[in-house]
Design a protein around this motif. Sequence first.
Motif, mmCIF file in Angstrom:
data_model
loop_
_atom_site.group_PDB
_atom_site.id
_atom_site.type_symbol
_atom_site.label_atom_id
_atom_site.label_comp_id
_atom_site.label_asym_id
_atom_site.label_seq_id
_atom_site.Cartn_x
_atom_site.Cartn_y
_atom_site.Cartn_z
ATOM 1 N N GLY A 191 2.043 39.483 20.352
ATOM 2 C CA GLY A 191 1.993 40.579 21.333
ATOM 3 C C GLY A 191 2.536 41.956 20.655
ATOM 4 O O GLY A 191 2.857 42.644 21.447
ATOM 5 N N TYR A 210 -1.934 44.789 22.874
ATOM 6 C CA TYR A 210 -2.502 44.209 23.803
ATOM 7 C C TYR A 210 -4.111 44.441 24.082
ATOM 8 O O TYR A 210 -4.388 45.244 23.200
ATOM 9 C CB TYR A 210 -1.747 44.728 25.037
ATOM 10 N N PRO A 211 -4.724 43.600 24.745
ATOM 11 C CA PRO A 211 -6.285 43.957 24.788
ATOM 12 C C PRO A 211 -6.491 45.169 24.980
ATOM 13 O O PRO A 211 -7.710 45.794 24.531
ATOM 14 C CB PRO A 211 -6.673 42.910 25.767
ATOM 15 N N HIS A 212 -5.795 45.896 25.877
ATOM 16 C CA HIS A 212 -6.303 47.167 26.452
ATOM 17 C C HIS A 212 -5.894 48.265 25.291
ATOM 18 O O HIS A 212 -6.374 49.545 25.420
ATOM 19 C CB HIS A 212 -5.688 47.626 27.775
ATOM 20 N N THR A 213 -4.967 47.786 24.402
ATOM 21 C CA THR A 213 -4.708 49.006 23.476
ATOM 22 C C THR A 213 -5.209 48.573 22.009
ATOM 23 O O THR A 213 -4.898 49.357 20.966
ATOM 24 C CB THR A 213 -3.115 49.243 23.479
ATOM 25 N N LEU A 236 -2.687 40.173 18.429
ATOM 26 C CA LEU A 236 -2.767 39.895 20.071
ATOM 27 C C LEU A 236 -1.814 38.577 20.067
ATOM 28 O O LEU A 236 -1.199 38.450 21.099
ATOM 29 C CB LEU A 236 -4.169 39.430 19.996
#
Length: 246
Positions: free
Chosen positions: A195, A198-201, A192
């Motif tokens: 990069g 990502y938080p949603h993946t 995270l």
Amino acid sequence: MSLAGLRIVLVEPAGPINIGAIARVMKNFGLYNLVLVNPQCDPLSTEALMMAVHAQEIIESAVLVATLPEALHGCVRAIATTGRVRSLETPLENPRTALPWLLEEPEKPTALIFGREDRGLSNEELNYAQRFVGIPTSKDYVALNLATAVAICCYELSQSAQQFDTQTITQTELAPLDVLEGYYQQLESLLLKIGYVYPHTAASRMGKFRQLYNRAHLKTGEVAMLRGILQQVEWALKNQRDGENL
């Protein structure tokens, strides 16, 4: 899995050469507890000791008893060898599938019982066993020599013990689930930060990483090595940021 608590019990053996051969094959496969029930010959005879070769100590330390119940004293499991099918309730089993049962309680004595060379075990003696094994042979010649029968069973017991040991070693080497979970959390946090996820993946991508590492059957030391790599990357990132802020 240790063979130390397993007794090889011979009921009324009549041949000193057989006793010597049995002692030798016992030592070949890591068994040392020989119990002789009312032997019909001198187990310390010259013939027996010569046949034992380098396993004479097994004969010398053999326990001599008068009856089969004495031989089984303290045992929690006993298997008898026989060439006769007793009943549907107590079927004759194959040594390879039945004998490992004797190794499932390594802290307690167990016994494998062999009968006389000429007539095996009596029905009364068979009653002292919980299970029964018969060695499959050619229909052309069914009868097995006593020492040969003991050799086959000792081999199967040795193989079973080695398989138990291999499984135990593998299980103890594998990293515990909580250790793996700590690594996954550390990996996700780093990915995270840089990069890569990502938080949603993150959940979906980390699921794939978990599957990959689970297939590798990681050991505890290997997880420690991987965590060390992550810690070094985090240290390098921190030093890079600190240098940029000067």
